[in-house]
Design a protein around this motif. Sequence first.
Motif, PDB file in Angstrom:
ATOM      1  N   LYS A 279       1.035  -1.368  -0.526  1.00  0.00           N
ATOM      2  CA  LYS A 279      -0.360  -0.446  -0.185  1.00  0.00           C
ATOM      3  C   LYS A 279       1.075   1.308  -0.368  1.00  0.00           C
ATOM      4  O   LYS A 279       0.615   2.038  -0.617  1.00  0.00           O
ATOM      5  CB  LYS A 279      -0.966  -0.074   0.962  1.00  0.00           C
ATOM      6  CG  LYS A 279      -1.870  -1.056   0.728  1.00  0.00           C
ATOM      7  CD  LYS A 279      -3.190  -0.802   2.352  1.00  0.00           C
ATOM      8  CE  LYS A 279      -4.434  -1.998   2.220  1.00  0.00           C
ATOM      9  NZ  LYS A 279      -5.223  -1.689   3.154  1.00  0.00           N
ATOM     10  N   ARG A 282       2.056   1.562  -3.943  1.00  0.00           N
ATOM     11  CA  ARG A 282       0.821   2.401  -5.017  1.00  0.00           C
ATOM     12  C   ARG A 282       0.798   3.897  -4.090  1.00  0.00           C
ATOM     13  O   ARG A 282       0.331   4.524  -5.235  1.00  0.00           O
ATOM     14  CB  ARG A 282      -1.069   1.306  -3.813  1.00  0.00           C
ATOM     15  CG  ARG A 282      -1.753   1.186  -5.031  1.00  0.00           C
ATOM     16  CD  ARG A 282      -2.759   0.575  -4.148  1.00  0.00           C
ATOM     17  NE  ARG A 282      -3.664   0.863  -5.598  1.00  0.00           N
ATOM     18  CZ  ARG A 282      -3.945   0.631  -6.896  1.00  0.00           C
ATOM     19  NH1 ARG A 282      -2.923  -0.848  -7.099  1.00  0.00           N
ATOM     20  NH2 ARG A 282      -4.995   0.318  -7.155  1.00  0.00           N
ATOM     21  N   GLU A 283       0.840   4.466  -2.938  1.00  0.00           N
ATOM     22  CA  GLU A 283       0.973   5.513  -2.632  1.00  0.00           C
ATOM     23  C   GLU A 283       2.066   6.541  -3.308  1.00  0.00           C
ATOM     24  O   GLU A 283       2.238   7.439  -3.966  1.00  0.00           O
ATOM     25  CB  GLU A 283       0.434   5.929  -1.010  1.00  0.00           C
ATOM     26  CG  GLU A 283       0.504   7.419  -0.642  1.00  0.00           C
ATOM     27  CD  GLU A 283       0.111   7.277   0.417  1.00  0.00           C
ATOM     28  OE1 GLU A 283       0.164   8.649   0.496  1.00  0.00           O
ATOM     29  OE2 GLU A 283       0.123   6.324   1.312  1.00  0.00           O
ATOM     30  N   SER A 318      -6.449  -5.359  -2.974  1.00  0.00           N
ATOM     31  CA  SER A 318      -6.468  -3.779  -2.386  1.00  0.00           C
ATOM     32  C   SER A 318      -5.310  -3.021  -2.439  1.00  0.00           C
ATOM     33  O   SER A 318      -5.850  -1.675  -2.485  1.00  0.00           O
ATOM     34  CB  SER A 318      -7.162  -3.399  -1.241  1.00  0.00           C
ATOM     35  OG  SER A 318      -6.251  -4.037  -0.168  1.00  0.00           O
ATOM     36  N   ALA A 319      -4.109  -4.035  -2.194  1.00  0.00           N
ATOM     37  CA  ALA A 319      -3.355  -3.087  -2.104  1.00  0.00           C
ATOM     38  C   ALA A 319      -2.302  -3.063  -4.000  1.00  0.00           C
ATOM     39  O   ALA A 319      -1.333  -2.582  -4.195  1.00  0.00           O
ATOM     40  CB  ALA A 319      -1.992  -3.216  -1.485  1.00  0.00           C
TER      41      ALA A 319
END
Length: 421
Positions: A279, A282-283, A318-319
Amino acid sequence: MRRPRVFWQTAATTLAVVALLVSSSAMAVSGVVIDATTRLPVAEAIVTTASGTILTGRDGSFTVERPETSIAARSPGYLRTRAAVTGDEPVTLVLTPFRPKAVYLSVYGVTSPSLREAAVNLRDTTSINALVIDVKGDRGLTPYPSEAREAIGANAQIKTRAPFARDLSAILAELHRKNFYLIGRIVVFKDDPLADAHPGWAVHDAAGHPWRDREKLQWMDPFSHDVWKHNLDVAEEAARLGFDEIQFDYVRFPDASGLQFALPNTRANRTAAIVGFLKAARERLAPYNVFVAADIFGYVCWNLDDTAIGQDIQTLGSALDYISPMLYPSGFTWGLPGCTKPVDDPGQIVRRSLAEAQRRTGLPGVRFRPWLQAFRDYAFDHREFNAEAIRAQTQAADAASTDGWMLWNPRNRYDASQLPR
């Protein structure tokens, strides 16, 4: 005396509201993301702006409440795209459907003109249209002068240097001109040079000594945010170099017992660390509009726990844009129910594993792109994987509506006659 004061206050308030509405209208950018083939809207596409990312609605529309000069978009199953913002006109972002069918090039492969050219030439007679290229390989080598590796002290610890491509971005640009989709592979937590440079960030054995795997290589502690940051620095370098996708490999805990980490080695802690890192990636990579993927063990598609390495397939969606299970039949040493010798039926391994992964995650096939075996068996009878075995795997992946597939051969040698056309 009160009347004039109330009048001016009201007028001032009205003028402020009007100015705000005009300003907001001028600042807002609206648009739609559509499929290049069907001209239909693409729901939940990722739209990237200077201020962050948003998802399109069911009708493919989006609104950005601030001025932009350009807007980018991507969605699994498509090539990424970008469009300029012109005045107050709505922006239409057109996504082209695409399924990568890739072969792997190591640090040595991408810097070798002969190996690189052989891979490029596959496009002429086969369905290959993508390359997976090492950005940071299994031994911590990079095929370019990495500022991130230099700054952290890892380069100083490398004992055997691979040849550098002094201008890897130029090589990538040329590959793009030849219509290749480019995936940058980053080996994350297996990193011997980084462990030498920063022993306190590494995995230790029960006695507190540096731990080494079967290849005598050290691993980094997946709980260490210093290790996270360094790998994200490398990932950002890769995005700037021009890769379409960043793929994280060895994004897991080592598969050994009795090791020491910064936090208790529990299933909850392990899975939180792996998903947390992805995550964060991804950010960090969001401004570059690159796809984000991670490689997982093949048995992770089946195991109900995290396989003791932090990879729980139900937590990864989700990641990531893409989940890439390594479905090498040779890797399924315990077989599957009803299939005790996977190399006899490689298509079954791919077909059933992808079906199980989709069932357990609820994700569509396009969110998966498997690694397939294009190398000699090492677990059963040491057979060569010939055209029939390779095509059985690729056909099974295609039938599952995956986002293509990737062929692994550690020697980077691929026989065009054995590959799908």
